[in-house]
Each structure stands twice: as C-alpha cells, then as structure tokens.
Write a protein that holds these residues in place. Structure first.
Motif, PDB file in Angstrom:
ATOM      1  N   GLU A  43      43.481-113.915   5.781  1.00 51.03           N
ATOM      2  CA  GLU A  43      44.286-115.144   5.793  1.00 51.03           C
ATOM      3  C   GLU A  43      45.679-114.806   6.334  1.00 51.03           C
ATOM      4  OE1 GLU A  43      44.229-116.824   1.863  1.00 51.03           O
ATOM      5  OE2 GLU A  43      45.885-118.191   2.355  1.00 51.03           O
ATOM      6  N   HIS A  45      49.418-115.669   7.948  1.00 46.64           N
ATOM      7  CA  HIS A  45      50.448-116.704   7.806  1.00 46.64           C
ATOM      8  C   HIS A  45      51.450-116.594   8.940  1.00 46.64           C
ATOM      9  CE1 HIS A  45      49.105-118.053   3.874  1.00 46.64           C
ATOM     10  NE2 HIS A  45      48.835-116.784   3.606  1.00 46.64           N
ATOM     11  N   GLY A  46      51.868-117.735   9.457  1.00 43.33           N
ATOM     12  CA  GLY A  46      52.920-117.742  10.458  1.00 43.33           C
ATOM     13  C   GLY A  46      52.503-117.214  11.819  1.00 43.33           C
TER      14      GLY A  46
END
Lengths: 79, 79
Positions: A43, A45-46
C-alpha cells in the motif's frame, strides 16, 4: 498493489502436499488438488498508480521473488 | 475454490514488517505499508460448485485457518 507469488509448474510445493494429505486423513469426502500462493499487499502513499506499479515491480525483483522458481503477478488490488 | 487467509487487524505480521524494513534498507524511494495473505487454491473434481464450496468451508474450519487470528474469504477462482 497486490503481488501474488506462485510456484512455477514442476516446483515442489510441500505445504500443498501436506494439506492434501491432512484433508484425506480428516476424511473429507472429496480431496482437492491443492496449490498455494503468497500475497503481499503493498500500500503506497503519495505516489501515482504508475509509480506504485514500478515500485512494486522493483520490490518483486529485488526482494520478494526468485525468478527461478516463482511466477509473479502484480495487479491493482486487493479486490 | 480459492481460500484467502489474512491476519485479523491487530495481529502481528512479522513477515510483513520484515519486508517493509528490507525495502527501506534497499533504498526504495517510497516504502509501502505491507500486509501478507496466504492463498490455498483447492481444485475439486467431480463435485458441483455448491459441494466444492461446502468442502472448502470444511477444509478452512478443520485445517487451514484459526478463527482467533485469521480472516478468511472463499471464492470461486483463481481469477
């Protein structure tokens, strides 16, 4: 990204064999052919989807899989 | 039938932690949050879909999963 790591055909899968034997011993009325796979859900992020896919491919290549024995699929997920 | 076994939220996943640490050590530009899952693909022969599902549920309950720590999904598959 969901990375699914399976064994290539012909590679021994002792865990799967052990599951088959145990299901037979437990008296299951029909014993299936069993194969196993490992899932790594990464997962990020960003980062964009395409960056995430690239990073997942890099993780597979450098850490998660052994190309001699593993077949790998990377997809957006988990479903 | 594809049986997917994940850890319930709150249950330690040392393999996932180790993957995160290793990816950071390898210098991946963005380190993902990692979770793992185990797949058992059960290939039944000569039984109906509904029997196969029942047998897969029985295999999960009697052998494959521990309801205290595992979250299980059974579906027709693999996709």
């Amino acid at each position: 990204m969901e990375v699914r790591i399976e064994l290539k055909p012909g590679v021994m899968d002792p865990e799967a064999e052990s599951v088959e034997k145990s299901l037979a011993l437990l008296g299951l009325t029909s014993v299936p052919h069993v194969t196993t796979a490992r899932i790594y859900d990464l997962e990020f992020h960003g980062v964009s989807i395409s960056e995430a896919r690239q990073l997942a491919d890099e993780a597979v290549e450098r850490l998660l899989a052994n190309p001699v024995i593993h077949r790998v699929t990377v997809r957006r997920g988990p479903t």
